[in-house]
Design an enzyme around this catalytic site. Structure first.
Site, PDB file in Angstrom:
ATOM      1  N   TYR A   1       9.495   2.744 -10.836  1.00  0.00           N
ATOM      2  CA  TYR A   1       8.438   2.372 -11.969  1.00  0.00           C
ATOM      3  C   TYR A   1       8.509   2.424 -13.243  1.00  0.00           C
ATOM      4  O   TYR A   1       9.282   3.004 -13.325  1.00  0.00           O
ATOM      5  CB  TYR A   1       7.138   3.026 -11.276  1.00  0.00           C
TER       6      TYR A   1
ATOM      7  N   ASP B   1      15.977   5.402 -17.573  1.00  0.00           N
ATOM      8  CA  ASP B   1      14.295   5.277 -17.795  1.00  0.00           C
ATOM      9  C   ASP B   1      13.437   6.992 -17.543  1.00  0.00           C
ATOM     10  O   ASP B   1      13.651   7.130 -16.761  1.00  0.00           O
ATOM     11  CB  ASP B   1      13.364   4.376 -16.992  1.00  0.00           C
TER      12      ASP B   1
ATOM     13  N   LYS C   1       5.187   9.867 -22.148  1.00  0.00           N
ATOM     14  CA  LYS C   1       4.367  11.320 -21.137  1.00  0.00           C
ATOM     15  C   LYS C   1       4.324  12.525 -22.961  1.00  0.00           C
ATOM     16  O   LYS C   1       4.600  12.417 -23.546  1.00  0.00           O
ATOM     17  CB  LYS C   1       4.607  11.635 -20.273  1.00  0.00           C
TER      18      LYS C   1
HETATM   19  P1  KE4 Z   1       2.979   3.831 -19.506  1.00  0.00           P
HETATM   20  O1  KE4 Z   1       2.958   2.552 -20.051  1.00  0.00           O
HETATM   21  O2  KE4 Z   1       2.272   4.384 -18.084  1.00  0.00           O
HETATM   22  O3  KE4 Z   1       2.908   4.832 -20.411  1.00  0.00           O
HETATM   23  O4  KE4 Z   1       4.665   4.502 -18.899  1.00  0.00           O
HETATM   24  C1  KE4 Z   1       4.893   3.413 -17.920  1.00  0.00           C
HETATM   25  C2  KE4 Z   1       6.313   5.002 -16.885  1.00  0.00           C
HETATM   26  C3  KE4 Z   1       7.738   3.920 -17.231  1.00  0.00           C
HETATM   27  N1  KE4 Z   1       8.486   4.621 -16.863  1.00  0.00           N
HETATM   28  C4  KE4 Z   1       8.468   5.625 -15.617  1.00  0.00           C
HETATM   29  C5  KE4 Z   1       9.554   6.932 -15.389  1.00  0.00           C
HETATM   30  C6  KE4 Z   1       7.465   5.724 -15.210  1.00  0.00           C
HETATM   31  O5  KE4 Z   1       6.791   6.633 -14.844  1.00  0.00           O
HETATM   32  C7  KE4 Z   1       5.962   5.030 -16.149  1.00  0.00           C
HETATM   33  C8  KE4 Z   1       4.416   5.283 -15.888  1.00  0.00           C
HETATM   34  N2  KE4 Z   1       4.368   6.746 -14.904  1.00  0.00           N
HETATM   35  C9  KE4 Z   1       3.151   6.264 -14.076  1.00  0.00           C
HETATM   36  C10 KE4 Z   1       2.889   7.290 -13.401  1.00  0.00           C
HETATM   37  N3  KE4 Z   1       3.749   7.065 -11.649  1.00  0.00           N
HETATM   38  C11 KE4 Z   1       1.480   5.959 -15.186  1.00  0.00           C
HETATM   39  C12 KE4 Z   1       0.981   6.385 -14.107  1.00  0.00           C
HETATM   40  C13 KE4 Z   1      -0.436   5.350 -14.534  1.00  0.00           C
HETATM   41  O6  KE4 Z   1       0.556   4.457 -13.925  1.00  0.00           O
HETATM   42  O7  KE4 Z   1      -1.816   5.374 -14.510  1.00  0.00           O
END
Ligand code: KE4
Length: 449
Positions: free
Chosen positions: A159, A259, A287
């Site tokens: 993801y 990523d 994060k």
């Molecule tokens: P954000 O747009 O949520 O800040 O980041 C997206 C993203 C991009 N790449 C990786 C590897 C990620 O894990 C994420 C976001 N992770 C999720 C948890 N698996 C965020 C939690 C959520 O979607 O509420």
């Protein structure tokens, strides 16, 4: 209402304490879709009512019923030095006192950029944005602009945020990008016309990568992946997987994007790339780099980064990019980590205590459990496969058992991810006692017949 003392007493006794979490969730659903601002928070996969956090400190948070939890999600990774770390709070307060945002450059952005480049040498230049999604979306556009190609490769189970090009779930196995009917968006609203430029391969499948590059190598703009996958629970790369991607991208002029939004400063000071010794062309971060404030970043080779506006033709922008308060939170978080030479050894040792404790508890109860752990992140699967290396194997896990375990732990005051397809995270604030308590609780729950 004020009745006679006897009646007041009786009302008090029969008064059913309505959970404040339930009341807030009901209220939230009136004005916020699903009652949440990010779908995973809604507990849809596990059922029940999300816990509305009122405050948090160190490894704990308290919900709207004032119940305390050991937090094993830590905001999905950012809170690695613990909730409300006093030094981070102080840095944020100090920054906020001189206004929150200027829309003009500040020294804090240079300091964080310098720190990132120092900790991740593959990054020669970096641009700040406000989320991981913005980071990956921008990195893809940059890779397409730099190569003049359209096709991108991602991996099933990874993801990368919710940019259209990345919300694509292919049919099983290798897909020929020419036959876009086999691709299908995993989200409404993503045009088929866009989907055909995204090819999805099985994670850890070296043969699939070699096959695609042999057929279409000169059409591939970028490969994007989580070098350690934390969005199908926790899956580590098999030997040769990352090396193959590096070699094929170099040979065919495709941009290799790691990523590291989740793994950056989570699995090691230099991220997953520091552990595996492979240099991507671009890296995306989020994060921890914001310490819990809205920050994403993407960076890498100067020759690629210089294609970005205002220098080059690839446009990318943001009102709150490099926000001074967010920079202060990220900078202080990384500073605290760097100030402790054995930060990741201690974090990794504690996380391993947790996963070994969970494994022991499950096996004592005769329950099949596989766990993974890298640095301060962990995964667990109710699954009897000795090693789990891809999405198809993850999907064979016992989600019913997962739900029972999740709710048992929640009831006992341990907050795990409300989804079988997420990793868990601990912080420097989690003590050995917190983790011993967690495994003790797990043992009780797993032994409940
Ligand atoms: P954000 O747009 O949520 O800040 O980041 C997206 C993203 C991009 N790449 C990786 C590897 C990620 O894990 C994420 C976001 N992770 C999720 C948890 N698996 C965020 C939690 C959520 O979607 O509420």
């Amino acid at each position: 209402f004020n009745y006679s003392p006897a009646i007041n007493k009786a009302i008090k006794e029969i008064e059913i304490t309505v959970s404040q979490n339930d009341a807030l969730f009901e209220r939230a659903q009136k004005t916020i879709p699903g009652g949440v601002n990010s779908p995973v928070r809604a507990f849809r996969q596990v059922g029940g009512t999300p816990r509305f956090v009122t405050r948090a400190q160190g490894p704990y948070f308290w919900d709207a019923d004032n119940k305390q939890y050991i937090d094993l999600i830590m905001s999905w990774g950012p809170m690695i030095v613990g909730h409300a770390n006093p030094e981070v709070v102080e840095a944020v307060k100090k920054a906020a006192e001189t206004s929150f945002s200027y829309g003009a450059p500040t020294e804090g952005e240079i300091e964080l950029a310098e720190r990132i480049c120092q900790l991740m040498p593959s990054i020669e230049q970096v641009r700040m944005v406000s989320s991981g999604t913005e980071a990956t979306m921008s990195a893809l556009r940059l890779a397409r602009g730099y190569t003049g190609r359209d096709l991108i490769i991602k991996f099933e189970g990874c993801y990368h945020g919710h940019a259209d090009s990345l919300l694509v779930k292919a049919g099983s196995g290798l897909l020929t990008f020419a036959d876009s009917t086999q691709n299908a968006p995993s989200s409404g609203g993503v045009p088929q016309d866009l989907v055909k430029h995204t090819l999805v391969l099985p994670y850890n499948d070296v043969a699939a990568i070699e096959e695609v590059f042999k057929k279409q190598g000169d059409q591939i703009a970028a490969v994007i992946l989580e070098p350690i996958a934390g969005n199908m629970n926790l899956i580590t790369p098999v030997p040769g997987f990352l090396e193959c991607l590096r070699a094929q991208c170099t040979q065919h002029g495709a941009v290799l994007i790691f990523d590291e939004v989740m793994t950056g400063f989570r699995v090691a000071l230099g991220g997953a790339q520091g552990l595996c010794g492979i240099k991507p062309d671009l890296t995306t971060l989020g994060k921890i780099v914001g310490g819990g404030m809205p920050v994403g970043a993407f960076g890498g080779k100067r020759a690629i980064m210089e294609k970005l506006a205002p220098l080059g033709p690839v446009y990318q922008a943001g009102t709150l990019s490099g926000n001074p308060v967010a920079m202060a939170a990220g900078l202080k978080t990384l500073e605290l980590i760097c100030a402790q030479p054995d930060f990741y050894k201690q974090l990794s040792d504690r996380t391993r205590v947790l996963t070994e404790g969970l494994t022991h508890a499950a096996h004592k109860a005769g329950i099949a459990l596989t766990t993974n752990q890298v640095g301060g992140m962990f995964g667990y699967f109710f699954n009897d496969e000795p090693t789990i290396t891809n999405y198809a194997e993850v999907m064979r896990s016992d989600t019913t058992r997962f739900k029972q375990f999740f709710h048992g732990m929640l009831q006992a005051g341990v907050y795990l991810a409300p989804s079988a397809f997420e990793a868990g995270f601990i912080s420097a604030a989690h003590s050995e006692e917190d983790l011993a308590n967690t495994t003790e609780i797990a043992e009780k729950i797993l032994n409940k017949k």
